[in-house]
Enzyme design. Sequence first.
Site, PDB file in Angstrom:
ATOM      1  N   LYS A 260       0.847  -1.200   0.000  1.00 21.76           N
ATOM      2  CA  LYS A 260       0.000   0.000   0.000  1.00 21.76           C
ATOM      3  C   LYS A 260       0.881   1.247   0.000  1.00 21.76           C
ATOM      4  O   LYS A 260       1.906   1.272   0.655  1.00 21.76           O
ATOM      5  CB  LYS A 260      -0.881   0.021   1.249  1.00 21.76           C
ATOM      6  CG  LYS A 260      -2.081  -0.895   1.183  1.00 21.76           C
ATOM      7  CD  LYS A 260      -2.953  -0.721   2.400  1.00 21.76           C
ATOM      8  CE  LYS A 260      -4.122  -1.686   2.399  1.00 21.76           C
ATOM      9  NZ  LYS A 260      -5.084  -1.436   1.321  1.00 21.76           N
ATOM     10  N   ARG A 334     -10.877 -11.253   0.874  1.00 24.68           N
ATOM     11  CA  ARG A 334     -11.751 -12.278   0.287  1.00 24.68           C
ATOM     12  C   ARG A 334     -11.060 -13.637   0.253  1.00 24.68           C
ATOM     13  O   ARG A 334     -11.713 -14.678   0.300  1.00 24.68           O
ATOM     14  CB  ARG A 334     -12.216 -11.843  -1.109  1.00 24.68           C
ATOM     15  CG  ARG A 334     -11.122 -11.746  -2.144  1.00 24.68           C
ATOM     16  CD  ARG A 334     -11.503 -10.863  -3.314  1.00 24.68           C
ATOM     17  NE  ARG A 334     -11.386  -9.441  -2.969  1.00 24.68           N
ATOM     18  CZ  ARG A 334     -11.731  -8.438  -3.781  1.00 24.68           C
ATOM     19  NH1 ARG A 334     -12.210  -8.703  -4.984  1.00 24.68           N
ATOM     20  NH2 ARG A 334     -11.598  -7.181  -3.391  1.00 24.68           N
TER      21      ARG A 334
HETATM   22  N1  BES Z   1      -8.353  -3.617   3.917  1.00 29.72           N
HETATM   23  C1  BES Z   1      -8.516  -3.080   2.626  1.00 29.72           C
HETATM   24  C2  BES Z   1      -9.794  -2.271   2.466  1.00 29.72           C
HETATM   25  C3  BES Z   1      -9.938  -1.040   3.327  1.00 29.72           C
HETATM   26  C4  BES Z   1      -9.787   0.212   2.762  1.00 29.72           C
HETATM   27  C5  BES Z   1     -10.312  -1.119   4.650  1.00 29.72           C
HETATM   28  C6  BES Z   1      -9.959   1.349   3.534  1.00 29.72           C
HETATM   29  C7  BES Z   1     -10.477   0.010   5.429  1.00 29.72           C
HETATM   30  C8  BES Z   1     -10.304   1.262   4.863  1.00 29.72           C
HETATM   31  C9  BES Z   1      -8.542  -4.212   1.588  1.00 29.72           C
HETATM   32  O1  BES Z   1      -7.807  -5.325   1.899  1.00 29.72           O
HETATM   33  C10 BES Z   1      -7.984  -3.659   0.313  1.00 29.72           C
HETATM   34  O2  BES Z   1      -6.825  -3.373   0.290  1.00 29.72           O
HETATM   35  N2  BES Z   1      -8.825  -3.559  -0.714  1.00 29.72           N
HETATM   36  C11 BES Z   1      -8.441  -3.077  -1.973  1.00 29.72           C
HETATM   37  C12 BES Z   1      -8.844  -4.095  -3.008  1.00 29.72           C
HETATM   38  C13 BES Z   1      -8.295  -3.837  -4.387  1.00 29.72           C
HETATM   39  C14 BES Z   1      -6.799  -4.086  -4.411  1.00 29.72           C
HETATM   40  C15 BES Z   1      -9.015  -4.734  -5.363  1.00 29.72           C
HETATM   41  C16 BES Z   1      -9.155  -1.765  -2.229  1.00 29.72           C
HETATM   42  O3  BES Z   1     -10.332  -1.674  -1.877  1.00 29.72           O
HETATM   43  O4  BES Z   1      -8.531  -0.847  -2.731  1.00 29.72           O
HETATM   44 MN    MN Z   2      -5.776  -5.166   1.330  1.00 31.63          MN
END
Ligand code: BES
Ligand code: MN
Length: 480
Positions: A260, A334
């Site tokens: 990230k 997921r």
């Molecule tokens: N844990 C994150 C989602 C999240 C975002 C939780 C903001 C709390 C606050 C999740 O694992 C994630 O990284 N999702 C990605 C998925 C994408 C790579 C398809 C996202 O939503 O950007």
């Molecule tokens: Mn994630």
Amino acid sequence: MKIKKINRLLSNPHGVIVIPLFRGLSRAAIGVEFPELQKLLQQKKILGRDGEALFCNSLSSRRLFLLIAAGGTDRKTDARKLACLIMSRLREKHIRRVQLYLSNDTHISPGFLLNLIDYLHLNNYRFDRYLRKKSKPVQRLDLVRRGKSPWPAAALNAAETTDRCVVFCRDLVNEIPSRITPDTMVQTASDLAAEHHLVIQVFRKSGLVENGLNGLLAVGAAAACSPALISLEYVPEKFSHSVSLVGKGITFDAGGLNLKPGNSMEEMKCDMAGAAVVLAVMKNVAWLRLPVKVTAWAALAENMPGSQAYKPGDIITYANKKTVEIVNTDAEGRLILADALIMASRQRPDAIIEFSTLTGAVVTALGDGIAGLMCRNKKLRTALLQAADACGELLWELPLFSEYRKDITAKIADLKNANYHGASSIKAGLFLQEFVGKTPFAHIDIAGTAFLSRPGPWLGVEGATGFGVRLMTEYLKNLA
Ligand code: BES
Ligand code: MN
Ligand code: ZN
């Protein structure tokens, strides 16, 4: 905080007397009850607008008051706002004892009152473990209303018990990521099982391998602490419904090799909020002795980069034989939830309800006040929406549009874990739906609501909210 109902004002009060001036309530009547306020209340300009609040100290009676221009008494949202306002004012002055005067001249429905009480509790919470100067919560709050009232003491006690479970959840989510790992979560769940006589099962490395829980093994591969799957079971003597709860427990989401960027990692200690919710609900279910069989599944892993990390391009084979190609290691939620959902659905519960901080897109769509509900079963959906409306943990339905299913079909595997053509919350829901078979299933995306980066309208403090604990309590109570 202890909240009690009393029939008249204490003659020698410590702390403060809080008086909400509800819309339509006669100020003259308040003046009769509190003669020292008469003159003040005659001034029309004072406390004219909803939300205005005023502390005043009477020299003659030596009583301290907090007057609040409150809204009406029919809407639950007004109750929540009022509770938030009251507690934030009391905090500023470090007041520990309160009498909340609810005049007999106003009709107060049980729904209004229960929301008021819940949100008084919720707004009394601070996470101050790491502050040298601890905050001072209110310790005791007396609801003053003359005569008999339809608010049973049992309901007040249940609200207090539930709040303790919400606090348990918030403390877990707010705790720093170095102190929350799959190991510490397993320890917490074991303590909880011992305390409440729940049946616990823990799958660690060998257990995960034996059961083909390969999503957890892949996502947790690079972490110093190995992944885990926990199940906690509460079986009452008599029950006619069985519900399984599933929670995402990524104790820290660095994104994995798809690391990230800077500021999106900042709050990723909250990525185990789903797991914290389902553990907290078990505590409450056991405390309240609800006549429903409830099983909680917490899928726990740390999503880290490193030489052992799972990679984009890898393919995971699940216990139900479905294969998933990894497109992005940051779509890890997921992948671990699929394992838990397979295990949960094998037990054939009446319903599976799953909580996860799953997608950033749900924050874009619904913000931090409403969680995304994805559910194809009408009965389950209706019951959840009703519970949400009653308790203030709001849900909005996003459609599991089957036309989008093809977007998560891979070329060399059955499914892929990400796709870049929008609707990523829905596609995540469609992905999860693949792992529950025919069991009625609800996916609740709490990425926006689990953790606030600024105070909300009903919650005056940032950080963990415990969103889901009261929702599930309400839902399970209604089932019983
Ligand atoms: N844990 C994150 C989602 C999240 C975002 C939780 C903001 C709390 C606050 C999740 O694992 C994630 O990284 N999702 C990605 C998925 C994408 C790579 C398809 C996202 O939503 O950007
Ligand atoms: Mn994630
Ligand atoms: Zn995540």
